[in-house]
Design an enzyme around this catalytic site. Structure first.
Site, PDB file in Angstrom:
ATOM      1  N   ARG A 172      26.920  37.214  13.107  1.00  0.00           N
ATOM      2  CA  ARG A 172      27.913  36.620  13.996  1.00  0.00           C
ATOM      3  C   ARG A 172      27.231  35.955  15.192  1.00  0.00           C
ATOM      4  O   ARG A 172      27.695  34.933  15.689  1.00  0.00           O
ATOM      5  CB  ARG A 172      28.919  37.682  14.460  1.00  0.00           C
ATOM      6  N   GLU A 201      45.222  37.916  19.054  1.00  0.00           N
ATOM      7  CA  GLU A 201      44.517  39.187  19.227  1.00  0.00           C
ATOM      8  C   GLU A 201      44.675  39.647  20.655  1.00  0.00           C
ATOM      9  O   GLU A 201      45.312  38.968  21.469  1.00  0.00           O
ATOM     10  CB  GLU A 201      43.040  39.062  18.840  1.00  0.00           C
ATOM     11  N   LYS A 234      31.678  34.556  19.832  1.00  0.00           N
ATOM     12  CA  LYS A 234      31.669  35.479  20.980  1.00  0.00           C
ATOM     13  C   LYS A 234      30.946  34.835  22.163  1.00  0.00           C
ATOM     14  O   LYS A 234      29.816  35.206  22.492  1.00  0.00           O
ATOM     15  CB  LYS A 234      31.007  36.788  20.530  1.00  0.00           C
TER      16      LYS A 234
HETATM   17  N1  PLP Z   1      38.071  40.369  19.631  1.00  0.00           N
HETATM   18  C1  PLP Z   1      37.420  40.168  20.777  1.00  0.00           C
HETATM   19  C2  PLP Z   1      37.907  39.098  21.672  1.00  0.00           C
HETATM   20  C3  PLP Z   1      36.313  40.962  21.107  1.00  0.00           C
HETATM   21  O1  PLP Z   1      35.657  40.784  22.254  1.00  0.00           O
HETATM   22  C4  PLP Z   1      35.901  41.967  20.222  1.00  0.00           C
HETATM   23  C5  PLP Z   1      34.720  42.771  20.516  1.00  0.00           C
HETATM   24  O2  PLP Z   1      33.656  42.566  20.044  1.00  0.00           O
HETATM   25  C6  PLP Z   1      36.611  42.141  19.043  1.00  0.00           C
HETATM   26  C7  PLP Z   1      37.688  41.325  18.776  1.00  0.00           C
HETATM   27  C8  PLP Z   1      36.214  43.178  18.055  1.00  0.00           C
HETATM   28  O3  PLP Z   1      35.085  42.802  17.322  1.00  0.00           O
HETATM   29  P1  PLP Z   1      34.104  43.891  16.735  1.00  0.00           P
HETATM   30  O4  PLP Z   1      34.927  44.809  15.931  1.00  0.00           O
HETATM   31  O5  PLP Z   1      33.147  43.133  15.922  1.00  0.00           O
HETATM   32  O6  PLP Z   1      33.481  44.558  17.901  1.00  0.00           O
HETATM   33  C1  COI Z   2      32.938  44.884  22.079  1.00  0.00           C
HETATM   34  O1  COI Z   2      33.854  45.551  21.606  1.00  0.00           O
HETATM   35  O2  COI Z   2      31.763  45.090  21.764  1.00  0.00           O
HETATM   36  C2  COI Z   2      33.172  43.827  23.025  1.00  0.00           C
HETATM   37  O3  COI Z   2      32.303  43.021  23.223  1.00  0.00           O
HETATM   38  C3  COI Z   2      34.433  43.758  23.753  1.00  0.00           C
HETATM   39  C4  COI Z   2      34.155  43.587  25.207  1.00  0.00           C
HETATM   40  C5  COI Z   2      35.259  42.877  25.836  1.00  0.00           C
HETATM   41  C6  COI Z   2      33.821  44.877  25.856  1.00  0.00           C
END
Ligand code: PLP
Ligand code: COI
Length: 342
Positions: free
Chosen positions: A82, A221, A185
């Site tokens: 990612r 989301e 991200k």
């Molecule tokens: N959506 C957003 C905007 C996020 O910052 C995060 C955190 O990483 C997620 C979703 C969840 O992603 P992940 O499960 O890969 O941490």
């Molecule tokens: C994560 O879940 O790792 C994120 O980056 C979310 C963040 C807003 C703390």
């Protein structure tokens, strides 16, 4: 080395100094060998593209101590991939996946004493980031990049832990545009949402739930996490949208939901459907699985939990995911990477 002396059970989700971070620089067409560094500061040129034009992206993943005493990271290869996608989308040089994984190993090993003990509920949060560091005044990509990985021991993202939270459907702020950068991200997405989150918190909500920016009809989301619902007939549904982050936790839950017979599906979820669902939840690395107790949309409050507890399937999914991460259940899908001491 003796473990750090911290109140592991009561850690919050915040920055805490550890022993060192690791830094690699892309210059003259290659990544260097990287250095371990005790300094928490980064010297940055005042005209660096990360400061002016938002050439920055980051990742978030966690290391855990398992029941048998190993240190493992969860789905590091997915975060590596990612980060490549994030870098490519905003024209930064991506750290190759192998470099990403090596940097994570190095940062975790150099701070092993900060890996929270098994059974405390805490974890070591790993935060990789890439910055455009060379100076530009015109809007152009940088030619030099810094890739940093730091770690910090953390507790739950929402201070209530695994207890239902209250969300507010946000209608006046967009986090990401349909053809923008919501699916990667990058820091700007979070800056765009700050005013919505702060305002919602002032009104007593835990977080916001964004709608699709184009039609304002469908759920995208939450600010820091993906969203899912469980239907009354036991189906796991999560939004299909080009402007949400492809959550690795959500991807894992889809796999587990399949295994549990929850017939997972990605599809648009209209905001008007919310009252029809039995359970709702947020999911992400920081949020893990956070049950949603209520969602307020305009003047309507849709309540999913009346007893202050998570719903049945949200609990089952949470405990299953945690059990895999902590080595209490077999790692059937190969999600864990063991970090052996150097
Ligand atoms: N959506 C957003 C905007 C996020 O910052 C995060 C955190 O990483 C997620 C979703 C969840 O992603 P992940 O499960 O890969 O941490
Ligand atoms: C994560 O879940 O790792 C994120 O980056 C979310 C963040 C807003 C703390």
């Amino acid at each position: 080395m003796a473990r750090a002396n911290l109140d592991w059970e009561n850690l919050t989700f915040g920055y805490r100094k550890t022993d060192c971070n690791v830094r690699y620089t892309w210059r003259d067409g290659q990544w260097d060998d990287g250095v371990l560094c005790e300094d928490e500061n980064i010297p940055v040129h005042m005209a660096a593209t990360c400061l002016h034009y938002g050439q920055e992206c980051f990742e978030g993943l966690k290391a855990f101590e398992t029941r048998s005493g190993d240190v493992v990271v969860f789905r590091v290869d997915e975060n590596a991939r990612r980060m490549v996608a994030s870098c490519r989308k905003i024209l930064m040089e991506p750290p190759p996946e192998e470099l990403f994984i090596k940097a994570v190993r190095r940062a975790v090993n150099a701070n092993r004493r900060f890996v929270p003990p098994y059974g405390t509920g805490a974890s070591l949060y790993i935060r990789p980031l890439v910055l455009g560091i060379s100076p530009q005044v015109g809007v152009k990509p940088a030619t030099e990049f810094l890739f940093v990985v730091f770690v910090t021991p953390v507790g739950p993202y929402f201070k209530t832990g695994f207890k239902p939270v209250d969300l507010l459907v946000e209608e006046f702020v967009d986090r990401a545009a349909p053809l923008g950068v919501g699916d990667v991200k990058v820091g700007g997405n979070y800056a765009a949402g700050l005013r919505a989150t702060v305002a919602a918190k002032q009104r007593g909500y835990t977080e916001v739930l964004y709608l699709d920016a184009k039609e304002k009809k469908y759920i995208d989301e939450s600010g820091p996490a993906n969203f899912f619902v469980i239907t009354r007939d036991g189906q796991y549904i999560t939004p299909q949208s080009d402007s949400i982050l492809p959550s690795i936790t959500n991807k894992s839950l889809i796999t587990l939901a399949e295994e549990l017979g929850l017939r997972p599906q990605r599809r648009s979820i209209a905001v008007t459907e919310l009252p029809d669902f039995a359970e709702a939840g947020c999911c992400g690395t920081a949020a893990v699985i956070t049950p949603v107790g209520s969602i307020t949309y305009r003047d309507q409050k849709i309540v999913y939990s009346t007893d202050g507890e998570a719903g049945r399937w949200t609990s089952v999914l949470y405990h299953k995911l945690r059990a895999i991460q902590l080595g209490e259940e077999p790692d059937r899908y190969g999600w864990l990477t063991r970090i052996d001491p150097d």
